[in-house]
Enzyme design. Structure first.
Site, PDB file in Angstrom:
ATOM      1  N   GLY A  11       0.834  -1.211   0.000  1.00 41.68           N
ATOM      2  CA  GLY A  11       0.000   0.000   0.000  1.00 41.68           C
ATOM      3  C   GLY A  11       0.860   1.249   0.000  1.00 41.68           C
ATOM      4  O   GLY A  11       1.812   1.348   0.774  1.00 41.68           O
ATOM      5  N   ARG A  72       1.209  -5.134  -5.259  1.00 37.78           N
ATOM      6  CA  ARG A  72       1.262  -6.256  -4.314  1.00 37.78           C
ATOM      7  C   ARG A  72       1.519  -7.472  -5.198  1.00 37.78           C
ATOM      8  O   ARG A  72       0.573  -8.110  -5.657  1.00 37.78           O
ATOM      9  CB  ARG A  72      -0.054  -6.396  -3.556  1.00 37.78           C
ATOM     10  CG  ARG A  72      -0.398  -5.184  -2.681  1.00 37.78           C
ATOM     11  CD  ARG A  72      -1.530  -5.508  -1.736  1.00 37.78           C
ATOM     12  NE  ARG A  72      -2.076  -4.336  -1.058  1.00 37.78           N
ATOM     13  CZ  ARG A  72      -1.590  -3.801   0.059  1.00 37.78           C
ATOM     14  NH1 ARG A  72      -0.512  -4.313   0.616  1.00 37.78           N
ATOM     15  NH2 ARG A  72      -2.170  -2.761   0.620  1.00 37.78           N
ATOM     16  N   ASP A 103       4.594  -5.131   6.081  1.00 43.42           N
ATOM     17  CA  ASP A 103       5.064  -6.487   6.391  1.00 43.42           C
ATOM     18  C   ASP A 103       5.089  -7.408   5.165  1.00 43.42           C
ATOM     19  O   ASP A 103       5.970  -8.263   5.051  1.00 43.42           O
ATOM     20  CB  ASP A 103       4.284  -7.101   7.567  1.00 43.42           C
ATOM     21  CG  ASP A 103       2.849  -7.384   7.230  1.00 43.42           C
ATOM     22  OD1 ASP A 103       2.286  -6.669   6.386  1.00 43.42           O
ATOM     23  OD2 ASP A 103       2.276  -8.329   7.813  1.00 43.42           O
ATOM     24  N   THR A 126       4.074   2.490   5.611  1.00 45.75           N
ATOM     25  CA  THR A 126       2.673   2.035   5.654  1.00 45.75           C
ATOM     26  C   THR A 126       1.898   2.961   6.567  1.00 45.75           C
ATOM     27  O   THR A 126       2.418   3.386   7.606  1.00 45.75           O
ATOM     28  CB  THR A 126       2.543   0.584   6.176  1.00 45.75           C
ATOM     29  OG1 THR A 126       1.163   0.342   6.522  1.00 45.75           O
ATOM     30  CG2 THR A 126       3.377   0.304   7.406  1.00 45.75           C
ATOM     31  N   ASP A 128      -0.434   2.076   8.386  1.00 46.27           N
ATOM     32  CA  ASP A 128      -0.965   1.309   9.527  1.00 46.27           C
ATOM     33  C   ASP A 128      -0.142   1.433  10.817  1.00 46.27           C
ATOM     34  O   ASP A 128      -0.642   1.135  11.903  1.00 46.27           O
ATOM     35  CB  ASP A 128      -1.057  -0.182   9.171  1.00 46.27           C
ATOM     36  CG  ASP A 128      -2.155  -0.470   8.166  1.00 46.27           C
ATOM     37  OD1 ASP A 128      -2.826   0.481   7.739  1.00 46.27           O
ATOM     38  OD2 ASP A 128      -2.334  -1.650   7.794  1.00 46.27           O
ATOM     39  N   ASP A 130       2.060  -0.515  11.947  1.00 45.94           N
ATOM     40  CA  ASP A 130       1.986  -1.800  12.651  1.00 45.94           C
ATOM     41  C   ASP A 130       3.282  -2.603  12.610  1.00 45.94           C
ATOM     42  O   ASP A 130       3.253  -3.823  12.786  1.00 45.94           O
ATOM     43  CB  ASP A 130       0.845  -2.644  12.048  1.00 45.94           C
ATOM     44  CG  ASP A 130       1.029  -2.881  10.552  1.00 45.94           C
ATOM     45  OD1 ASP A 130       1.885  -2.222   9.929  1.00 45.94           O
ATOM     46  OD2 ASP A 130       0.308  -3.734   9.998  1.00 45.94           O
ATOM     47  N   ARG A 172      -5.360  -2.738   8.756  1.00 41.68           N
ATOM     48  CA  ARG A 172      -5.801  -4.107   8.481  1.00 41.68           C
ATOM     49  C   ARG A 172      -5.873  -4.994   9.729  1.00 41.68           C
ATOM     50  O   ARG A 172      -6.871  -5.636   9.986  1.00 41.68           O
ATOM     51  CB  ARG A 172      -4.839  -4.733   7.470  1.00 41.68           C
ATOM     52  CG  ARG A 172      -5.451  -5.825   6.641  1.00 41.68           C
ATOM     53  CD  ARG A 172      -4.402  -6.603   5.919  1.00 41.68           C
ATOM     54  NE  ARG A 172      -3.502  -5.739   5.185  1.00 41.68           N
ATOM     55  CZ  ARG A 172      -3.423  -5.699   3.858  1.00 41.68           C
ATOM     56  NH1 ARG A 172      -4.200  -6.459   3.136  1.00 41.68           N
ATOM     57  NH2 ARG A 172      -2.548  -4.912   3.272  1.00 41.68           N
TER      58      ARG A 172
END
Ligand code: F6P
Length: 319
Positions: A11, A72, A103, A126, A128, A130, A172
């Site tokens: 992303g 992706r 990741d 990202t 996120d 995360d 996500r």
């Protein structure tokens, strides 16, 4: 090392262009040749490379998205795809790679290193946030500010009509965006995948608003109930309360990066080049406080980056 490549994968995230600019300029200043890979790992497999000089990276620091494009790539997740990519890389004389992404990108980079022994480092890109091994990821700060601005607008109409709004933000598997944005926008309830979402408590929070019912509930897309649409349906079904839902979606991924993202992206870009030159590989270049930290790629997804538990407490005190 004489020539390196930079790619963006997974992303896209605001700040990726600032990162490309910083990494390529740092490399040029060390006398290296730099190429950009078009379309992430797909471009690596196809050998789709462009020269990155000062001119190519001028006027991109404030642009969202990624000038190198992203993908992706399913093929790169197969050993055959990675072997084809390694061939293209060797043919082009590339001796080190910087892969900016999340990741999924790091899974690919780790396997690529193990199988082909071509030095590759990851940089966290990202929205996120995360990834274990860095306090913040490139794109996160812009995404939370974009989401907060949108939610403030929703609050205006929620307030005027006395309505319940359920707003879904991205992330996500992680609730970082939801937690920060929820606190920043004064949400009455924040539902994230890391905690159990209790619909009875959520209902009590709506009732606490009194007659107007004006309530903002933030839901991380990875919540166990399955997102804002589902939660709004459940509230209607169980408590007979009408709740509007809004999914902010990809709006959170675009836009000009904030100053924080531009600076983080620049710092990590320079650090990634230095890491490659110092013989590092198979690590993510992260930042904890002001320190650059190297984390084995595998640890960035096998170790969980936890939400600071006090944030959960804080959101409850304030709700
Ligand atoms: O990883 C970043 C992210 O924006 C997640 O928050 C989201 O779940 C996912 O990407 C969406 O991916 P795509 O744009 O490929 O649908």
């Amino acid at each position: 090392m004489k020539k390196i490549a930079i790619l963006t994968s997974g992303g896209d995230a605001p700040g990726m262009n600032a990162h490309i600019r910083a990494a390529s300029r740092a490399a040029l200043s060390k006398g290296l040749e730099v190429v950009g890979v078009i379309g992430g790992y797909s471009g690596l497999i196809e050998g789709d490379f462009i020269k990155l000089g000062r001119k190519e990276t001028a006027n991109i620091i404030g642009r969202g998205g990624t000038i190198l494009k992203t993908s992706r790539s399913k093929e790169f997740f197969m050993p055959g795809g990675r072997a084809a990519a390694a061939e293209r890389v060797r043919e082009a004389g590339i001796e080190g790679i910087i892969a900016c992404g999340g990741d999924g990108t790091f899974h690919g980079a780790h396997a690529f290193w193990l199988e082909n022994k071509i030095p590759i480092v990851g940089t966290p890109g990202t929205i996120d946030n995360d990834l274990y091994g860095t306090h913040y990821t490139i794109g996160y700060d812009t995404a939370i500010n974009t989401a907060a601005e949108a939610i403030d607008r929703i609050r205006d109409t929620a307030d005027s009509h006395g309505r319940v709004f359920i707003v879904e933000v991205m992330g996500r598997h992680a609730g970082f965006i939801a937690m920060d944005v929820g606190i920043a926008c004064g949400a009455e309830y924040i539902a994230i995948p890391e905690t159990i979402t209790n619909l009875d408590i959520l209902y009590q929070r709506i009732l606490k608003q009194g007659k107007t019912r004006r309530t903002i509930i933030i839901v991380g897309e990875g919540d166990e109930h399955g997102g804002a649409a589902k939660i709004s349906e459940l509230i209607k079904e169980h408590y007979e309360i009408d709740a509007k839902f809004t999914i902010l979606g990809h709006i959170q991924r675009g836009g000009s990066p904030t100053v924080r993202d531009r600076v983080l992206a620049s710092h990590l870009g320079v650090a990634a080049v230095e890491a490659l030159l110092n013989g590092k590989t198979d690590v993510m270049i992260g930042r904890q406080g002001h320190e650059i930290v190297y984390t084995p790629l595998e640890e960035t997804w096998t170790r969980q980056k936890a939400i600071w538990s006090y944030m959960i407490e804080l959101s409850e005190i304030l709700a």
